[in-house]
Motif scaffolding. Structure first.
Motif, PDB file in Angstrom:
ATOM      1  N   GLU A 175      13.713   7.111  -4.757  1.00  0.00           N
ATOM      2  CA  GLU A 175      15.247   7.022  -5.029  1.00  0.00           C
ATOM      3  C   GLU A 175      15.973   5.866  -5.086  1.00  0.00           C
ATOM      4  N   LEU A 176      15.364   4.576  -4.730  1.00  0.00           N
ATOM      5  CA  LEU A 176      16.061   3.284  -4.876  1.00  0.00           C
ATOM      6  C   LEU A 176      15.995   2.751  -6.386  1.00  0.00           C
ATOM      7  N   PHE A 177      15.312   3.212  -7.022  1.00  0.00           N
ATOM      8  CA  PHE A 177      15.215   2.878  -8.524  1.00  0.00           C
ATOM      9  C   PHE A 177      15.623   3.677  -9.411  1.00  0.00           C
ATOM     10  N   ALA A 178      16.527   3.326 -10.295  1.00  0.00           N
ATOM     11  CA  ALA A 178      17.008   4.111 -11.496  1.00  0.00           C
ATOM     12  C   ALA A 178      15.847   4.415 -12.462  1.00  0.00           C
ATOM     13  N   ASN A 179      16.068   5.313 -13.202  1.00  0.00           N
ATOM     14  CA  ASN A 179      14.871   5.609 -14.224  1.00  0.00           C
ATOM     15  C   ASN A 179      13.353   5.486 -13.719  1.00  0.00           C
ATOM     16  N   CYS A 180      13.268   6.091 -12.629  1.00  0.00           N
ATOM     17  CA  CYS A 180      11.886   5.941 -11.901  1.00  0.00           C
ATOM     18  C   CYS A 180      10.880   7.033 -11.626  1.00  0.00           C
ATOM     19  N   ILE A 181       9.598   6.975 -12.160  1.00  0.00           N
ATOM     20  CA  ILE A 181       8.574   7.907 -12.149  1.00  0.00           C
ATOM     21  C   ILE A 181       7.469   7.354 -11.371  1.00  0.00           C
ATOM     22  N   THR A 182       7.113   8.235 -10.104  1.00  0.00           N
ATOM     23  CA  THR A 182       5.969   7.734  -9.309  1.00  0.00           C
ATOM     24  C   THR A 182       4.743   8.671  -9.293  1.00  0.00           C
ATOM     25  N   TYR A 183       3.575   7.934  -8.981  1.00  0.00           N
ATOM     26  CA  TYR A 183       2.399   8.843  -8.660  1.00  0.00           C
ATOM     27  C   TYR A 183       1.650   8.117  -7.518  1.00  0.00           C
ATOM     28  N   LYS A 184       1.132   9.172  -6.715  1.00  0.00           N
ATOM     29  CA  LYS A 184       0.275   8.829  -5.591  1.00  0.00           C
ATOM     30  C   LYS A 184      -0.849   7.886  -5.610  1.00  0.00           C
ATOM     31  N   THR A 185      -1.574   7.983  -6.926  1.00  0.00           N
ATOM     32  CA  THR A 185      -2.719   7.355  -7.259  1.00  0.00           C
ATOM     33  C   THR A 185      -2.714   6.904  -8.761  1.00  0.00           C
ATOM     34  N   THR A 186      -3.519   5.919  -8.949  1.00  0.00           N
ATOM     35  CA  THR A 186      -3.921   5.560 -10.390  1.00  0.00           C
ATOM     36  C   THR A 186      -4.377   6.460 -11.175  1.00  0.00           C
ATOM     37  N   ALA A 187      -5.367   7.197 -10.324  1.00  0.00           N
ATOM     38  CA  ALA A 187      -5.855   8.607 -11.075  1.00  0.00           C
ATOM     39  C   ALA A 187      -4.865   9.495 -11.481  1.00  0.00           C
TER      40      ALA A 187
END
Length: 814
Positions: A401-413
């Motif tokens: 939530e600190l970043f605008a236009n951000c998508i996250t994944y738990k792992t590289t896989a």
């Protein structure tokens, strides 16, 4: 960091001119181009041989920077910021770092030596990180400027520091010693790097040892000269392959298929150690790490288990072509806060598209709480105008939530599984991740697929060579850099981006399409087209390029179009022929040239230039002087008649060195930028820029009487081991380089080329080289050099460089 201005004033003994001494600064900057400068930055205006950061202070104030350490206050800037005036800003930066270093009281490892400093630093960071919160030099920050910047990154959560120090001459190490103040010293090795800065090897060793003058221990390979120069009172911890009285005596070394096994004695006991490397440099660097772990009293089992996990260190930021017209910046082997700041600055200097994406893993060993760390990362993202963040890792996902236009994944896989649903196109992508995240897999997904032959371009070397030639210039002399012929074969846009970052005054190309490509790539630096065709004038005008005009016919054609388009003062450059007899106005056409331009409002003579025919050959020195005198005469006639004061330039790379009194207002740097000089004495001061690499595709052994290649031009006299390399004359390798004339380098050994060079392949003799399929091959670089190849082929280095085909992938690194 949070330090009051008033405390910094006292530390530096500075004269203060400002209104807010109670303000605090939280970071230090020396780069006016960095987007990370802010109101809380303390900017040190460093002065170099040909660059004065004071000239950028007015722009920095407009950008919001409020605090400056300066030698003087630029005119018009008084009362607009906090100024700390000191005699020397570099000395002040080092004093400030030394003051900051003294706030902390944990062990500091200091490294110096000719080679291996960065490798040992990174390996020690890996080996010790399970037990310490470590601050270390980012990348190879080991210079008079890099050392203080590294130390200033310490914070209260750190409990071990690892800093490297490099020097090039005397009286440098004493300054950085005060900044690092190492408690543990490591002397990696002594070699020939920077020999020119010292009278003797002993002087060089003595100077480097100054780093350890107050260290509690010095770790080094036992050496008579080092032993002689170490203070008698210093505690020493040495190792050796051949001296049994060393603290660690390595009495047996076995090289295996993919590793090395060492047998060593320490404190009367024998041990064995296996490391995942075979080359001698890595073995020596690993032994330096071994002694450090022994000094920290690690047990043998822990040492062995951790050292088995050592890995090759990638010290370079690489720029690669990506899929869907993307540009990739590969920094996929490290993730710490300081190196992130460096990578973001590099991203800004190399961005080829307005859109910028960062793929970032969890960040380790910051010394900060996660809340503070990711808040700082978010601020960096805002400062650097990043359009999209893709975070990978458990922790960064929690702070999405600190970043605008951000998508996250738990792992590289998880990221790879979702790759097909993501859009990557027409953007510059920074890929930065800790080694454990294996971001090299992401690089492989995003990288444009080409064959395994690559031309690696060292951007640091380009910067170094540029500064070398700039140091030869008189004050206020401008510099044009030639990026024609695809940057002399090295790559046009990427190098142009770097040169624009260095604020060169002009870029030079041969034809309009080269300039248009650079403009379409976002280059804003003025671009001169040196060989424009009349048919290209409309495109030149449309793309705001600046044509060289070299004849009356061309001038009339350009003026006709300029009047049709109702141009006003469009910049043109007048080429004079003073003896090259290639292009340019002759002396007998000057009157008509002047008459044509008098009262003409559509164009403006931006510069007058000519070209020396013999700048690199001092046998024809008198002819060069005649050219310079004629240029002075002809250009003065034009300037007087038209009442103008344009830029004047006649010197190319060799001219900069051989005719310093003819610099006029600007010089044109060409082949010298790329590390090539016609003067052997000057060549040793330049750094190699391009390394052409390939791999071994296949190895076979042929018997006596068997042949290799077309025409059977090589006939084996005995059993011969032959390696095939996937590069040939279609890639730019001259057929004249075959049949035993030329060689490649494999495992630091020469491998002679057998038979004819084929279109896509060449074959070499590896009978005496321990190598396997897939091993790296150097086609040219440090050995053989393009200068050597050109000499053997009876040509010039320009031809060797510009012959490299566009199908050879260029990889840019820093």
């Amino acid at each position: 960091m949070s330090i009051l201005i008033k405390d910094i004033i006292a530390t530096l003994g500075a004269t203060y001119l400002g209104t807010h001494p109670e303000e605090a600064v939280d970071n230090v900057s020396i780069d006016s181009r960095s987007l990370q400068n802010s109101s809380n930055s303390l900017f040190f205006a460093l002065v170099g041989p040909n660059n004065d950061a004071h000239t950028y202070i007015e722009d920095l104030i407009k950008a919001g920077v409020e605090n400056f350490v300066v030698n003087y206050i630029p005119e018009g800037c008084q009362d607009s910021a906090n100024f700390l005036v000191v005699p020397n800003t570099l000395d002040a930066l080092q004093q400030f770092a030394a003051y900051y270093r003294n706030q902390f009281h944990f062990p500091i490892i200091g490294l110096t030596g000719s080679n291996g400093k960065t490798i040992v630093k990174e390996w020690l960071n890996f080996l010790l990180s399970p037990d310490f919160n470590i601050i270390r030099s980012p990348k190879s920050y080991n210079s008079q400027v890099g050392v203080p910047l590294s130390v200033i990154a310490i914070n209260k959560k750190h409990n071990l520091g690892i800093f490297e120090a490099g020097i090039s001459t005397v009286n440098e190490m004493a300054k950085v010693e005060k900044v690092i103040r190492p408690t543990i010293g490591i002397f990696t090795n002594i070699g020939s790097s920077h020999d020119e800065g010292f009278k003797s090897l002993e002087e060089k060793i003595s100077e480097k040892l100054l780093l350890f003058k107050d260290s509690e221990v010095i770790i080094y390979q036992k050496n008579e000269l080092i032993d002689h120069n170490i203070q008698a009172s210093a505690k020493k911890m040495s190792w050796s392959f051949d001296q049994e009285d060393a603290d660690v005596y390595v009495y047996k070394k076995e090289i295996n298929t993919d590793s090395a096994s060492l047998q060593y004695s320490y404190q009367g006991k024998q041990f064995s150690l296996k490391i995942p490397f075979q080359d001698s440099a890595s073995i020596e660097n690993a032994i330096s790490c071994l002694l450090t772990l022994l000094y920290f009293k690690y047990d043998h089992e822990t040492i062995q288990s951790r050292m088995l996990l050592l890995y090759p260190v990638e010290m370079r930021l690489k720029v690669k072509n990506g899929i869907n017209n993307c540009s990739i910046i590969d920094d996929s082997y490290s993730s710490d806060f300081q190196s992130l700041k460096i990578a973001l600055d590099f991203l800004e200097s190399q961005k080829q598209f307005p859109k910028k994406t960062v793929i970032l893993s969890d960040i380790f060993q910051s010394g900060l709480s996660n809340e503070e760390l990711y808040a700082r990362v978010a601020r960096l993202v805002v400062f650097n105008n990043i359009n999209r963040i893709i975070g990978i890792g458990e922790t960064i996902s929690d702070f999405k939530e600190l970043f605008a236009n951000c998508i996250t994944y738990k792992t590289t896989a998880d990221f790879i599984a979702d790759f097909e649903n993501l859009d990557f196109s027409n953007e510059t992508i920074l890929i930065k991740g800790a080694r454990s995240f294996q971001f090299e897999e992401i690089v492989q997904l995003l990288e444009e697929k080409t064959h395994e032959t690559v031309l690696e371009i060292n951007l640091n070397a380009i910067s170094y060579n540029l500064n070398y030639f700039k140091s030869k210039l008189k004050p206020k002399v401008k510099i044009m850099v030639m990026v024609k012929a695809f940057g002399y074969g090295n790559g046009g846009l990427e190098i142009a981006n770097l040169l624009e970052h260095h604020k060169v005054d002009y870029l030079g190309v041969a034809f309009a399409d080269e300039g248009i490509s650079l403009k379409n790539g976002g280059i804003k630096t003025p671009i001169m087209v040196l060989n424009p065709e009349n048919t290209s004038f409309p495109a030149i005008i449309q793309h705001q390029l600046e044509p060289e005009i070299y004849c009356l016919k061309g001038l009339y054609a350009f003026l006709k179009i300029a009047k049709q388009k109702k141009l006003q003062h469009f910049p043109i450059h007048i080429k004079l022929d003073t003896g090259m007899h290639r292009l340019g106005f002759n002396e007998d056409t000057i009157e008509e040239l002047v008459a044509t331009l008098q009262g003409e409002e559509t164009v403006k003579v931006q510069s007058i230039l000519s070209h020396l025919a013999t700048s690199d050959d001092l046998v024809h020195r008198e002819f060069a002087f005649l050219q310079i005198a004629l240029f002075e005469k002809m250009s003065a006639r034009i300037m007087t008649a038209l009442a103008i004061n344009p830029i004047r330039h006649i010197l190319n790379t060799s001219g900069i060195s051989n005719y310093p009194d003819a610099q006029f207002n600007m010089v044109r740097l060409g082949i010298g930028l790329y590390g090539v000089s016609n003067d052997p004495a000057e060549q040793k001061y330049l750094e190699n820029v391009g390394t052409l690499k390939s791999v071994i595709s296949q190895i076979r052994t042929i018997g006596a009487g068997e042949s290799v290649g077309y025409g059977r031009r090589f006939m084996a006299q005995k059993a011969t081991r032959v390696a095939t390399i996937p590069i040939g004359y279609a890639d730019g390798i001259s057929r004249g380089w075959g049949n035993g004339v030329g060689y490649v380098t494999i495992k630091d050994k020469k491998a002679s080329i057998l038979g004819s060079v084929c279109m896509d392949m060449l074959m070499v003799d590896v009978s005496e080289i321990e190598c396997t399929e897939g091993d790296s091959v150097i086609i040219f670089g440090e050995s053989p050099t393009v200068i050597h190849i050109a000499k053997m082929l009876g040509t010039i280095p320009y031809e060797v460089l510009t012959s490299i085909s566009q199908r050879v992938k260029r990889v840019f690194y820093r």
